[in-house]
Design a protein around this motif. Sequence first.
Motif, PDB file in Angstrom:
ATOM      1  N   ASN A   1       1.162   4.053  -2.878  1.00 30.00           N
ATOM      2  CA  ASN A   1       1.006   5.453  -2.488  1.00 30.00           C
ATOM      3  C   ASN A   1       2.157   6.293  -3.058  1.00 30.00           C
ATOM      4  OD1 ASN A   1       0.134   6.985   0.744  1.00 30.00           O
ATOM      5  ND2 ASN A   1       0.358   7.860  -1.272  1.00 30.00           N
ATOM      6  N   TYR A   2       3.362   5.739  -2.962  1.00 35.03           N
ATOM      7  CA  TYR A   2       4.532   6.487  -3.460  1.00 35.03           C
ATOM      8  C   TYR A   2       4.483   6.633  -4.990  1.00 35.03           C
ATOM      9  CZ  TYR A   2       9.191   7.882  -4.751  1.00 35.03           C
ATOM     10  OH  TYR A   2      10.238   8.562  -5.312  1.00 35.03           O
TER      11      TYR A   2
ATOM     12  N   ILE B   1      -2.025  11.192   2.733  1.00 38.27           N
ATOM     13  CA  ILE B   1      -2.176   9.748   2.997  1.00 38.27           C
ATOM     14  C   ILE B   1      -0.803   9.102   3.211  1.00 38.27           C
ATOM     15  CG2 ILE B   1      -3.050   7.550   2.038  1.00 38.27           C
ATOM     16  CD1 ILE B   1      -5.071   9.283   0.416  1.00 38.27           C
ATOM     17  N   TYR B   2       0.188   9.610   2.486  1.00 37.14           N
ATOM     18  CA  TYR B   2       1.555   9.082   2.566  1.00 37.14           C
ATOM     19  C   TYR B   2       2.079   9.108   4.004  1.00 37.14           C
ATOM     20  CZ  TYR B   2       6.447   8.485   0.969  1.00 37.14           C
ATOM     21  OH  TYR B   2       7.721   8.024   0.745  1.00 37.14           O
TER      22      TYR B   2
ATOM     23  N   THR C   1       0.400   5.983   5.634  1.00 35.40           N
ATOM     24  CA  THR C   1       0.832   4.686   5.084  1.00 35.40           C
ATOM     25  C   THR C   1       2.314   4.448   5.380  1.00 35.40           C
ATOM     26  OG1 THR C   1       1.296   5.679   2.920  1.00 35.40           O
ATOM     27  CG2 THR C   1      -0.862   4.653   3.219  1.00 35.40           C
TER      28      THR C   1
ATOM     29  N   THR D   1      -2.472  12.724  -1.775  1.00 37.37           N
ATOM     30  CA  THR D   1      -1.603  11.537  -1.651  1.00 37.37           C
ATOM     31  C   THR D   1      -0.497  11.785  -0.625  1.00 37.37           C
ATOM     32  OG1 THR D   1      -1.254  12.132  -3.966  1.00 37.37           O
ATOM     33  CG2 THR D   1      -1.318   9.825  -3.487  1.00 37.37           C
TER      34      THR D   1
ATOM     35  N   ILE E   1       0.850  -1.214   0.000  1.00 39.74           N
ATOM     36  CA  ILE E   1       0.000   0.000   0.000  1.00 39.74           C
ATOM     37  C   ILE E   1       0.877   1.254   0.000  1.00 39.74           C
ATOM     38  CG2 ILE E   1      -1.676   1.344   1.371  1.00 39.74           C
ATOM     39  CD1 ILE E   1      -2.755  -1.431   2.352  1.00 39.74           C
ATOM     40  N   PHE E   2       1.911   1.209   0.842  1.00 42.77           N
ATOM     41  CA  PHE E   2       2.843   2.339   0.936  1.00 42.77           C
ATOM     42  C   PHE E   2       3.534   2.583  -0.423  1.00 42.77           C
ATOM     43  CE2 PHE E   2       7.474   3.184   1.956  1.00 42.77           C
ATOM     44  CZ  PHE E   2       7.337   4.547   2.172  1.00 42.77           C
TER      45      PHE E   2
END
Lengths: 317, 216
Positions: free
Chosen positions: A196-197, A218-219, A222, A215, A192-193
């Motif tokens: 996200n990146y 959220i980063y 995560t 993002t 997920i991380f």
Amino acid sequence: MSFLIPEVYILFLSDIILLVFISISLFISAGIIRNWDFASSADRQYRLEKRSALVSVLIKYSLALKIPLFILFIYAEDKLADVLPGAMCAAGSVNATPYGKLLLYMKIFNIYFFSVWLVINRLDMKTEDLRYTRLKHMLIPFVFVCFAAELTLFVLNFAGIDPAVPVSCCTALFTSESSVFLSIGGRNSFIIFSINYVLLSLFFIFRRHTLYFITNFIYFFTSIISLILFTGTYVYELPTHLCPFCLLQGGYWYVGYLFYTLLFLGTFFGVSAFITKLVSGKSSEYIQRQSFIFNSLYFILSVYYPLSYFLSHRTWL
Amino acid sequence: MIVMDSVTKTYTGGVSPISGFSLEIREGETVILSGESGSGKSTLLSLMAALIRPTSGDITIDGKKIAKLPEDFAALYRRENIGIIFQSYHLLPHLTAVENICVPLLPTGLSMKDITAKAMNILSSLNMADKANVNVSKLSGGEQQRTAIARALINNPKIILADEPTANLDRKLTDSLTDTFRRMSDEGRTLVIATHDSALTEALPHARIISIGHGI
């Protein structure tokens, strides 16, 4: 009232001094909010402009000091673990009272909130007509409330720690808690991380500023979850060791400070770029680039530990 | 055009050398502010240069309200519009004449070669080319004065502010400086000179003289 270790007294006294500065600023800001009229050439307006500059200096340095003080706070929590029975790292001391976690969250929130104020202040100083002065002074009451709340939690937490009462160690805390994020699992959290990146990178490349901000926000979450559930286990080289605090210890080369500093800078510049766009209507490619660079360095560091473990052991944890 | 409207300046301690002062100076005009020491002449020049802010009132130059400019903008405004000749020159003693003259243009992004060429041009026009690479501490008073003038002119300002420019000069150098002022005036620059030297006032007959006293 005893705070057990000298570092907590330093933090307490520093916060009291900063609260005095912020209280003075609050008092001055009230006058500025009521009477500000940049077009006026009356002596009152000139006086307000001088006072506004004074408030800017007071708040700027108070908020800038909060960053090293936050590092000292983390260090103090870690050191406090030495005097609390059962604690192996800062996780034990943070959970020693019901206020510890709240205090930590409040401090993190305040650092970001105060940073937003600094961004608005910087924008204001870059305009010839000081067009964001009223806005930045309208935020001072919120700065005061947040700061006062943090100080209250600080006193409630540290004065409430009883060194005779055993606390839980990090392993006990992070394996017994049935929180949602623990159920994600290490590899899933890292996937997920990583997604996200990738999204962050795409939005940066294609200059989608609002999506980059979302993002980036959220980063922050995560990356911390992935750090606890996945990357951290490779730093400790122990799959059952789930802790965001042990990374800060000398046994792990204090690498936690590097992780958290990169994450803070990356997400902070991301927020700054968004606030700049929101307030001034102009996007700042430069600030967003800083954000992307630090977020990327964080990602590289997060990948480095599992990868180097795999290359030297030919297996994953 | 320089417009000062009901300007008051009160320093810490309550001293007000300027109170409710109004003035209009046309573009290209030469104005001499005459008055005794402490009458507020230097304060007026500092206000026009946005070096200090008034306590109240407006100062507008070519439509721009300079009294209210934040410091960064005031510095930019000075760099682009104003040349200041200080009474005691304020040269950097460890630099040569040409290096001193180059200083105001360093933040502009021009190449060092271009800046030095400009500085040399101005030095030549002031008959100082042979002293370009001499450390200013080794120059005579008149040469230091001309270096200060050259520095004030390097950014090609529309407005020249001079504070007691003849205070440290002998008769011959005063005459030379007067010629320089005349030339600047002929070039269409606005000159505001604060002085209590009657010789300078007489040597610039076309100048408008504004007498100011304590607490104007």
